[in-house]
Design a protein around this motif. Sequence first.
Motif, mmCIF file in Angstrom:
data_model
loop_
_atom_site.group_PDB
_atom_site.id
_atom_site.type_symbol
_atom_site.label_atom_id
_atom_site.label_comp_id
_atom_site.label_asym_id
_atom_site.label_seq_id
_atom_site.Cartn_x
_atom_site.Cartn_y
_atom_site.Cartn_z
ATOM 1 N N THR A 82 34.873 48.495 -13.243
ATOM 2 C CA THR A 82 33.595 49.049 -12.794
ATOM 3 C C THR A 82 32.521 47.977 -12.960
ATOM 4 N N VAL A 83 31.669 47.855 -11.960
ATOM 5 C CA VAL A 83 30.567 46.904 -11.988
ATOM 6 C C VAL A 83 29.293 47.673 -11.650
ATOM 7 N N ALA A 84 28.220 47.358 -12.363
ATOM 8 C CA ALA A 84 26.929 47.992 -12.086
ATOM 9 C C ALA A 84 25.911 46.932 -11.683
ATOM 10 N N ASP A 85 25.024 47.298 -10.777
ATOM 11 C CA ASP A 85 23.905 46.401 -10.499
ATOM 12 C C ASP A 85 22.782 46.731 -11.484
ATOM 13 N N LYS A 86 21.682 46.021 -11.427
ATOM 14 C CA LYS A 86 20.627 46.205 -12.432
ATOM 15 C C LYS A 86 19.958 47.572 -12.357
ATOM 16 N N GLU A 87 20.085 48.270 -11.225
ATOM 17 C CA GLU A 87 19.545 49.619 -11.116
ATOM 18 C C GLU A 87 20.508 50.670 -11.664
ATOM 19 N N GLY A 88 21.744 50.260 -11.976
ATOM 20 C CA GLY A 88 22.735 51.190 -12.512
ATOM 21 C C GLY A 88 23.675 51.771 -11.467
ATOM 22 N N ASN A 89 23.581 51.307 -10.223
ATOM 23 C CA ASN A 89 24.511 51.759 -9.189
ATOM 24 C C ASN A 89 25.887 51.155 -9.447
ATOM 25 N N LEU A 90 26.913 51.983 -9.377
ATOM 26 C CA LEU A 90 28.265 51.540 -9.699
ATOM 27 C C LEU A 90 29.095 51.258 -8.462
ATOM 28 N N GLU A 91 30.036 50.343 -8.609
ATOM 29 C CA GLU A 91 31.096 50.137 -7.639
ATOM 30 C C GLU A 91 32.313 49.620 -8.395
ATOM 31 N N TYR A 92 33.445 49.638 -7.740
ATOM 32 C CA TYR A 92 34.692 49.202 -8.359
ATOM 33 C C TYR A 92 35.168 47.913 -7.722
ATOM 34 N N ILE A 93 35.850 47.112 -8.528
ATOM 35 C CA ILE A 93 36.484 45.875 -8.079
ATOM 36 C C ILE A 93 37.959 45.979 -8.418
ATOM 37 N N ILE A 94 38.812 45.542 -7.496
ATOM 38 C CA ILE A 94 40.246 45.473 -7.745
ATOM 39 C C ILE A 94 40.604 43.999 -7.801
ATOM 40 N N ARG A 95 41.310 43.608 -8.854
ATOM 41 C CA ARG A 95 41.708 42.204 -9.006
ATOM 42 C C ARG A 95 43.216 42.147 -9.171
ATOM 43 N N LEU A 96 43.853 41.348 -8.336
ATOM 44 C CA LEU A 96 45.285 41.089 -8.430
ATOM 45 C C LEU A 96 45.445 39.589 -8.580
ATOM 46 N N ARG A 97 45.924 39.177 -9.737
ATOM 47 C CA ARG A 97 46.004 37.771 -10.122
ATOM 48 C C ARG A 97 44.616 37.160 -10.037
ATOM 49 N N ASP A 98 44.384 36.224 -9.145
ATOM 50 C CA ASP A 98 43.094 35.539 -9.088
ATOM 51 C C ASP A 98 42.267 35.922 -7.862
ATOM 52 N N SER A 99 42.622 37.019 -7.214
ATOM 53 C CA SER A 99 41.892 37.462 -6.020
ATOM 54 C C SER A 99 41.226 38.803 -6.273
ATOM 55 N N PHE A 100 40.103 39.026 -5.597
ATOM 56 C CA PHE A 100 39.312 40.229 -5.776
ATOM 57 C C PHE A 100 39.134 40.955 -4.454
ATOM 58 N N VAL A 101 39.056 42.274 -4.532
ATOM 59 C CA VAL A 101 38.614 43.099 -3.413
ATOM 60 C C VAL A 101 37.415 43.864 -3.939
ATOM 61 N N ARG A 102 36.281 43.731 -3.268
ATOM 62 C CA ARG A 102 35.073 44.404 -3.733
ATOM 63 C C ARG A 102 34.174 44.720 -2.546
ATOM 64 N N GLY A 103 33.141 45.468 -2.826
ATOM 65 C CA GLY A 103 32.155 45.766 -1.799
ATOM 66 C C GLY A 103 32.271 47.179 -1.275
ATOM 67 N N GLY A 104 31.454 48.068 -1.802
ATOM 68 C CA GLY A 104 31.397 49.424 -1.283
ATOM 69 C C GLY A 104 32.474 50.357 -1.792
ATOM 70 N N ILE A 105 33.216 49.968 -2.820
ATOM 71 C CA ILE A 105 34.228 50.860 -3.395
ATOM 72 C C ILE A 105 33.502 51.710 -4.436
ATOM 73 N N SER A 106 33.130 52.923 -4.058
ATOM 74 C CA SER A 106 32.205 53.705 -4.880
ATOM 75 C C SER A 106 32.862 54.718 -5.813
ATOM 76 N N THR A 107 34.156 54.991 -5.645
ATOM 77 C CA THR A 107 34.804 55.966 -6.520
ATOM 78 C C THR A 107 36.115 55.399 -7.062
ATOM 79 N N LEU A 108 36.542 55.932 -8.188
ATOM 80 C CA LEU A 108 37.818 55.534 -8.766
ATOM 81 C C LEU A 108 38.961 55.915 -7.828
ATOM 82 N N GLU A 109 38.875 57.060 -7.187
ATOM 83 C CA GLU A 109 39.900 57.492 -6.254
ATOM 84 C C GLU A 109 40.090 56.465 -5.130
ATOM 85 N N GLU A 110 38.972 55.990 -4.586
ATOM 86 C CA GLU A 110 39.017 54.996 -3.523
ATOM 87 C C GLU A 110 39.599 53.682 -4.043
#
Length: 93
Positions: A44-72
């Motif tokens: 889970t990552v938060a911006d300074k306003e407290g809005n949350l999003e999720y990041i998925i990391r597999l080895r050294d690569s990331f998928v991020r941007g607009g993933i707003s729920t754990l289910e997603e």
Amino acid sequence: MEFPKQIHDFMLHDVAGKWTYKGKVLQSANYIRLGSRMNLFIQTVADKEGNLEYIIRLRDSFVRGGISTLEEAIQIAKEIIEENKLFIEKSLL
């Protein structure tokens, strides 16, 4: 929602402490593929306003941007594993 105990052949290894920021829970999970050195993280990552999003990391690569729920995040992690199944299977100890 809680982190699932398994995503495909990745087993839940550790759930990091549930920190809060601006009243929202920040949590991370580490999954390990049995018989391999392959790790999968959902964080889970938060911006300074407290809005949350999720990041998925597999080895050294990331998928991020607009993933707003754990289910997603879990669904995207499943898609990543399925799409990279051959590479993952070759990554044994």
